[in-house]
Design an enzyme around this catalytic site. Structure first.
Site, PDB file in Angstrom:
ATOM      1  CG  ASP A   3      -0.239   0.210   2.505  1.00 53.44           C
ATOM      2  OD1 ASP A   3       0.767  -0.608   2.605  1.00 53.44           O
ATOM      3  OD2 ASP A   3      -0.667   0.565   3.467  1.00 53.44           O
TER       4      ASP A   3
ATOM      5  CD  GLU B  69       4.557   0.858   6.648  1.00 53.28           C
ATOM      6  OE1 GLU B  69       5.387   1.096   7.589  1.00 53.28           O
ATOM      7  OE2 GLU B  69       4.037   1.567   5.564  1.00 53.28           O
TER       8      GLU B  69
END
Length: 386
Positions: A94, A154
């Protein structure tokens, strides 16, 4: 043990990685041009499938773990010799960049640097890990077992994957987290932890001209809380506080009945987090002005990264020296999933991806000249753990 003695075929492995520079760049372009912001499930899955297809073509079995609301995690195994616990190559798929950014700022190369959303943090690191795994496949039983685990959340504190990451960390002998190498070229051997506190303030609405005194401004109360929260910053102890997002009110001529904000806190392993969080809660819940009320609506925390053991850093440094560069370790205020892996006692080294700079901005870049040597150094370090 001399690095030359690690495994038969090591020189061929280094040569193969040297030949993959353009292939690495091509794969990097593919995934940079896919939007994969946190909670963009389709984008994260597309990145995972692109990387998974490459790994499977190289003979690396891949599994995807669905994470509803976030996408998937990629989990792959290089069996190697099968002796002992595997070495973990970690990363996250991400980014912080919203959907549409890849179309606005697609991958480009200029002056030896690659640009694009997430190119440094940390899509280049994912690509490096994939090619290191493929290189080790070529050594077959001469390589130690390796596991790749790429998460999907994250950048927002790993709310859905932290337990899985910590479980994986308990099943490996060491972790190399491919966050970008520092601008200095250094690795990361320690990190601060982070905490995001979301809170809101309720006030009393009133017409700001006709009956101003009947109102109680949530924005006024919020402003006072921001000042108090910022006063918790203590550079000497490594604690910093920053209210980075605020929102409130309805129209200018109404005393604001509602406001909300997000607080970012950074801290070290020595910080008394319970005491700090208690003070933050006191400030938020205090009646900053009469008839207002504050409350915490969400809290996410990332663990600080414990200092990398000297032996693991030294192993990487010897590996880097063999392929022609020197590297040191440094501490950074940025948090990462390496804090989760080190918190369970697994030796962790971070910043093993290609060198990059200006993460989370439109100026984000990756130094393409560092791709191959850092892949070679990582591969040698893994081989040195046999």
């Amino acid at each position: 043990m001399q690095l030359e003695e690690i495994a038969p075929g090591t020189d061929a492995l280094l040569d193969w990685l040297q030949s993959q520079n353009q292939a690495m760049q091509d794969l990097l372009q593919q995934i940079v041009d896919i939007d994969s912001s946190s909670r963009h499930e389709a984008g994260v899955q597309a990145v995972a499938e692109t990387l998974g297809t490459h790994l499977e073509a190289a003979g690396v079995p891949v599994r995807f773990h669905a994470v509803p609301g976030y996408g998937v995690c990629l989990d792959a195994q290089v069996p190697g010799s099968g002796d002992g616990l595997p070495v973990l190559l970690m990363g996250h798929m991400d980014t912080v960049h919203p959907v549409g950014t890849a179309a606005e700022r697609p991958f480009r190369v200029e002056g030896g640097r690659a640009y694009g959303p997430g190119v440094a943090d940390m899509k280049s690191g994912l690509v490096l890990n994939v090619f290191v795994a493929e290189a080790l496949v070529r050594l077959g039983r001469n390589a130690p077992p390796v596991r790749l685990f790429f998460s999907c959340d994250e950048e927002i504190g790993s709310p859905a994957t932290r337990d899985r990451i910590m479980t994986v960390a308990r099943e490996v002998r060491a972790v190399f987290n491919a966050e970008p190498g520092r601008v200095s070229g250094n690795l990361v051997t320690g990190r601060k932890g982070s905490m995001v506190v979301e809170f809101e303030v309720e006030g009393v609405a009133a017409h700001s001209g006709i009956n101003h005194a009947h109102g109680a401004s949530a924005i006024d109360a919020l402003a006072r809380k921001v000042l108090a929260l910022h006063a918790l910053t203590d550079a000497a102890s490594g604690v910093t506080t920053n209210v980075g997002c605020v929102q409130g009110g309805i129209v200018p001529n109404m005393v604001a009945p509602h406001a909300k904000a997000q607080l970012d806190v950074r801290f070290t392993a020595e910080t008394d987090m319970e005491a700090l969080y208690g003070r933050i809660r006191e400030i938020i819940e205090a009646e900053s002005i009469p008839r207002t009320r504050g409350s915490i609506t969400d809290m996410r925390r990332t663990m600080p990264m414990a200092t990398t053991p000297d032996a693991l850093l030294a192993l990487y440094q010897r590996s880097a020296e063999r392929v022609g560069f020197a590297v040191a370790g440094e501490f950074t205020g940025g948090a990462a999933d390496s804090g989760l892996t080190s918190s369970v006692g697994t030796p962790t080294l971070c910043g093993t991806g290609p060198v990059g700079g200006h993460p989370h901005t439109e100026r984000e870049y990756c130094e393409l000249s560092t791709f191959v040597p850092r892949a070679q150094a990582l591969a040698l370090a893994i081989l040195g753990m046999q």
